[in-house]
Motif scaffolding. Structure first.
Motif, PDB file in Angstrom:
ATOM      1  N   ASP A 103       0.804  -1.218   0.000  1.00  0.00           N
ATOM      2  CA  ASP A 103       0.000   0.000   0.000  1.00  0.00           C
ATOM      3  C   ASP A 103       0.842   1.275   0.000  1.00  0.00           C
ATOM      4  O   ASP A 103       0.302   2.376   0.174  1.00  0.00           O
ATOM      5  N   ASP A 104       2.146   1.145  -0.224  1.00  0.00           N
ATOM      6  CA  ASP A 104       2.989   2.333  -0.387  1.00  0.00           C
ATOM      7  C   ASP A 104       2.705   2.989  -1.730  1.00  0.00           C
ATOM      8  O   ASP A 104       2.278   2.340  -2.692  1.00  0.00           O
ATOM      9  N   LYS A 105       2.968   4.280  -1.786  1.00  0.00           N
ATOM     10  CA  LYS A 105       2.760   5.025  -3.021  1.00  0.00           C
ATOM     11  C   LYS A 105       3.794   4.607  -4.072  1.00  0.00           C
ATOM     12  O   LYS A 105       4.967   4.393  -3.762  1.00  0.00           O
ATOM     13  N   ILE A 106       3.350   4.500  -5.306  1.00  0.00           N
ATOM     14  CA  ILE A 106       4.249   4.119  -6.401  1.00  0.00           C
ATOM     15  C   ILE A 106       5.244   5.236  -6.694  1.00  0.00           C
ATOM     16  O   ILE A 106       6.454   5.008  -6.773  1.00  0.00           O
ATOM     17  N   PHE A 107       4.728   6.457  -6.851  1.00  0.00           N
ATOM     18  CA  PHE A 107       5.580   7.577  -7.237  1.00  0.00           C
ATOM     19  C   PHE A 107       6.239   8.190  -6.011  1.00  0.00           C
ATOM     20  O   PHE A 107       5.549   8.581  -5.066  1.00  0.00           O
ATOM     21  N   LYS A 108       7.552   8.274  -6.050  1.00  0.00           N
ATOM     22  CA  LYS A 108       8.270   8.860  -4.922  1.00  0.00           C
ATOM     23  C   LYS A 108       8.070  10.372  -4.868  1.00  0.00           C
ATOM     24  O   LYS A 108       8.308  10.987  -3.847  1.00  0.00           O
ATOM     25  N   ARG A 109       7.646  10.963  -5.997  1.00  0.00           N
ATOM     26  CA  ARG A 109       7.205  12.362  -5.999  1.00  0.00           C
ATOM     27  C   ARG A 109       5.772  12.399  -6.547  1.00  0.00           C
ATOM     28  O   ARG A 109       4.840  12.461  -5.779  1.00  0.00           O
ATOM     29  N   ASP A 110       5.642  12.326  -7.862  1.00  0.00           N
ATOM     30  CA  ASP A 110       4.322  12.357  -8.482  1.00  0.00           C
ATOM     31  C   ASP A 110       4.488  12.073  -9.969  1.00  0.00           C
ATOM     32  O   ASP A 110       5.591  12.088 -10.513  1.00  0.00           O
ATOM     33  N   CYS A 111       3.368  11.817 -10.613  1.00  0.00           N
ATOM     34  CA  CYS A 111       3.256  11.919 -12.060  1.00  0.00           C
ATOM     35  C   CYS A 111       2.168  12.952 -12.289  1.00  0.00           C
ATOM     36  O   CYS A 111       0.980  12.663 -12.090  1.00  0.00           O
ATOM     37  N   LEU A 112       2.564  14.152 -12.651  1.00  0.00           N
ATOM     38  CA  LEU A 112       1.631  15.256 -12.834  1.00  0.00           C
ATOM     39  C   LEU A 112       1.189  15.279 -14.297  1.00  0.00           C
ATOM     40  O   LEU A 112       2.027  15.370 -15.197  1.00  0.00           O
ATOM     41  N   GLU A 113      -0.100  15.180 -14.522  1.00  0.00           N
ATOM     42  CA  GLU A 113      -0.663  15.106 -15.869  1.00  0.00           C
ATOM     43  C   GLU A 113      -1.359  16.416 -16.207  1.00  0.00           C
ATOM     44  O   GLU A 113      -2.255  16.854 -15.481  1.00  0.00           O
ATOM     45  N   LEU A 114      -0.958  17.043 -17.303  1.00  0.00           N
ATOM     46  CA  LEU A 114      -1.568  18.283 -17.748  1.00  0.00           C
ATOM     47  C   LEU A 114      -2.161  18.090 -19.140  1.00  0.00           C
ATOM     48  O   LEU A 114      -1.442  17.725 -20.079  1.00  0.00           O
TER      49      LEU A 114
ATOM     50  N   ILE B 267      12.088   0.097  -8.226  1.00  0.00           N
ATOM     51  CA  ILE B 267      11.139   1.166  -7.900  1.00  0.00           C
ATOM     52  C   ILE B 267      10.899   2.049  -9.117  1.00  0.00           C
ATOM     53  O   ILE B 267       9.751   2.395  -9.445  1.00  0.00           O
ATOM     54  N   ARG B 268      11.972   2.414  -9.814  1.00  0.00           N
ATOM     55  CA  ARG B 268      11.801   3.230 -11.028  1.00  0.00           C
ATOM     56  C   ARG B 268      11.062   2.459 -12.113  1.00  0.00           C
ATOM     57  O   ARG B 268      10.273   3.033 -12.878  1.00  0.00           O
ATOM     58  N   HIS B 269      11.325   1.166 -12.189  1.00  0.00           N
ATOM     59  CA  HIS B 269      10.629   0.319 -13.162  1.00  0.00           C
ATOM     60  C   HIS B 269       9.122   0.374 -12.908  1.00  0.00           C
ATOM     61  O   HIS B 269       8.318   0.526 -13.846  1.00  0.00           O
ATOM     62  N   ALA B 270       8.736   0.275 -11.632  1.00  0.00           N
ATOM     63  CA  ALA B 270       7.310   0.335 -11.289  1.00  0.00           C
ATOM     64  C   ALA B 270       6.740   1.723 -11.585  1.00  0.00           C
ATOM     65  O   ALA B 270       5.602   1.850 -12.067  1.00  0.00           O
ATOM     66  N   GLU B 271       7.509   2.765 -11.311  1.00  0.00           N
ATOM     67  CA  GLU B 271       7.044   4.121 -11.600  1.00  0.00           C
ATOM     68  C   GLU B 271       6.751   4.295 -13.090  1.00  0.00           C
ATOM     69  O   GLU B 271       5.726   4.877 -13.477  1.00  0.00           O
ATOM     70  N   LEU B 272       7.644   3.806 -13.929  1.00  0.00           N
ATOM     71  CA  LEU B 272       7.441   3.955 -15.366  1.00  0.00           C
ATOM     72  C   LEU B 272       6.325   3.042 -15.881  1.00  0.00           C
ATOM     73  O   LEU B 272       5.610   3.406 -16.823  1.00  0.00           O
ATOM     74  N   LYS B 273       6.165   1.866 -15.263  1.00  0.00           N
ATOM     75  CA  LYS B 273       5.012   1.034 -15.605  1.00  0.00           C
ATOM     76  C   LYS B 273       3.716   1.768 -15.270  1.00  0.00           C
ATOM     77  O   LYS B 273       2.733   1.699 -16.023  1.00  0.00           O
ATOM     78  N   ALA B 274       3.735   2.498 -14.168  1.00  0.00           N
ATOM     79  CA  ALA B 274       2.553   3.270 -13.775  1.00  0.00           C
ATOM     80  C   ALA B 274       2.304   4.418 -14.746  1.00  0.00           C
ATOM     81  O   ALA B 274       1.159   4.692 -15.114  1.00  0.00           O
ATOM     82  N   VAL B 275       3.365   5.105 -15.169  1.00  0.00           N
ATOM     83  CA  VAL B 275       3.217   6.184 -16.156  1.00  0.00           C
ATOM     84  C   VAL B 275       2.585   5.634 -17.433  1.00  0.00           C
ATOM     85  O   VAL B 275       1.643   6.223 -17.995  1.00  0.00           O
TER      86      VAL B 275
END
Length: 369
Positions: free
Chosen positions: A161-172, A207-215
């Protein structure tokens, strides 16, 4: 119609003082290490004076680098909060370029130090096309469980249940002269703080792999898995990973040699392996793609690209003759440049500091259809 898009890790654009160095020597600035400071009140006064005096030079150099990028839209990393962004834009950037960035967007993310991603935009492009924000969305709340990304490698340092993004993925969601354009801004997990005794980059790669999978999941959910490649999107930010580097050997007396090396493993394969997104920096010479100089002393030095503007295949095809620019004039004098790449440094740049940032801005002109 063209859009000038840039990304820049501005390095600790903060409004806070960090006084933890009084009790933790590893957090104390090296200049403060030269003095014997007996009480915390004296330390706080000296640390405040040190930081304030150095910040003015640093932010003038940051503003110079941004001014040279001359972007219509600028994605930033390591911004403390909106107050810091507004103070920098008005007090430094606007005064330097005379044409400020009136549109500013920042959402507080997950970083333990409080640094966030942000976007600043002009009201119009350089050729007079209106820049409109249609919608903005933070994805900071996504967890590994939400996207079924938790695995054995992630479990070494995280819980489901930890957050995927260590900062965020900001979508505009934007319109540039009426044409749709979607921007994703990230600052991925750093290559430090691994609990493993092995290479820190490899130890944090899951962790970065998961972040990019999330993106990728966010983009494909927005447009459809089979349609995303035909949309106008870009992914910008500090990826804290690379697929190649230029190894540096030698010293100032004997001279240096530079050897490009490809990496077998990289989290960036999530975007590049099947052509989901294109790194236009590959259009530059292999020796001239770097945005950061890394050094842990003479025995460990290299240049690498950490800062990216990834383009959708459609945008990459529309702009196949466009090449990103890298603004390196704000790099400190300790940065070792390959032959033929030396630039004139900005006034008052130091050996290690002050500097515009440890990263270089990357900027690219894009045509939209």
């Amino acid at each position: 119609m063209s859009l000038r898009l840039a990304t820049f890790n501005i390095e600790n654009l903060l409004t806070r003082f960090d006084f933890t160095g009084f009790r933790n020597q590893t957090r104390r600035d090296r200049a403060m290490q030269l003095f014997e400071i007996r009480d915390e009140a004296t330390y706080q006064a000296l640390e405040s004076a040190r930081l304030v005096s150095s910040t003015d030079d640093t932010r003038q150099l940051s503003a110079l680098a941004i001014a040279d990028a001359d972007a219509d839209i600028l994605c930033l990393q390591e911004v403390d909060n909106m107050a810091a962004l507004q103070a920098f834009e008005y007090g430094y950037l606007f005064r330097m370029v005379g044409n400020g960035y009136r549109q500013k967007y920042l959402v507080e993310g997950n970083d333990s130090r409080g640094i966030d991603v942000a976007v600043i935009m002009r009201e119009e492009t350089r050729d007079g096309q209106r820049i409109e924000l249609v919608d903005i969305k933070s994805h900071a709340a996504l967890t590994y469980r939400d996207l079924h990304l938790f695995n054995a490698d992630i479990s070494v340092t995280n819980q489901p249940d930890d957050k995927i993004f260590k900062r965020d993925c900001l979508e505009l969601d934007l319109r540039i002269g009426g044409k749709p354009f979607t921007l994703y801004v990230v600052h991925l997990k750093s290559m430090t703080n691994s609990r493993e005794s092995t290479d820190a980059r490899l130890g944090t790669m899951a962790i970065r792999h998961a972040e990019l999978k999330a993106v990728r999941h966010i983009i494909e959910s927005r447009f459809g898995a089979g349609k995303a490649r035909d949309m106008n999107f870009a992914i910008c930010g500090d990826m804290n990973d690379y697929q190649e580097k230029v190894l540096i050997d030698g010293d100032r007396r004997k001279g240096y040699t530079f050897t490009p090396v490809k990496e077998d493993e990289s989290a960036l394969k999530v975007l590049s392996a099947d052509g989901f997104a294109i790194n236009p920096m590959l259009r530059r010479d292999v020796m001239d793609r770097w945005t950061l100089y890394h050094s842990r002393g003479p025995q460990e030095q290299h240049l690498c690209q950490l800062d990216y503007i990834w383009l959708s295949p459609r945008l990459a095809s529309l702009n196949q003759n466009q090449v990103p620019d890298i603004i390196r004039n704000g790099q400190p004098f300790r940065t070792i440049f390959p032959p033929g790449q030396a630039v004139d440094r900005y006034p008052r740049t130091g050996w290690d500091r002050p500097k515009a940032s440890d990263h270089c801005p990357v900027v690219m002109t894009l045509d939209l259809e």
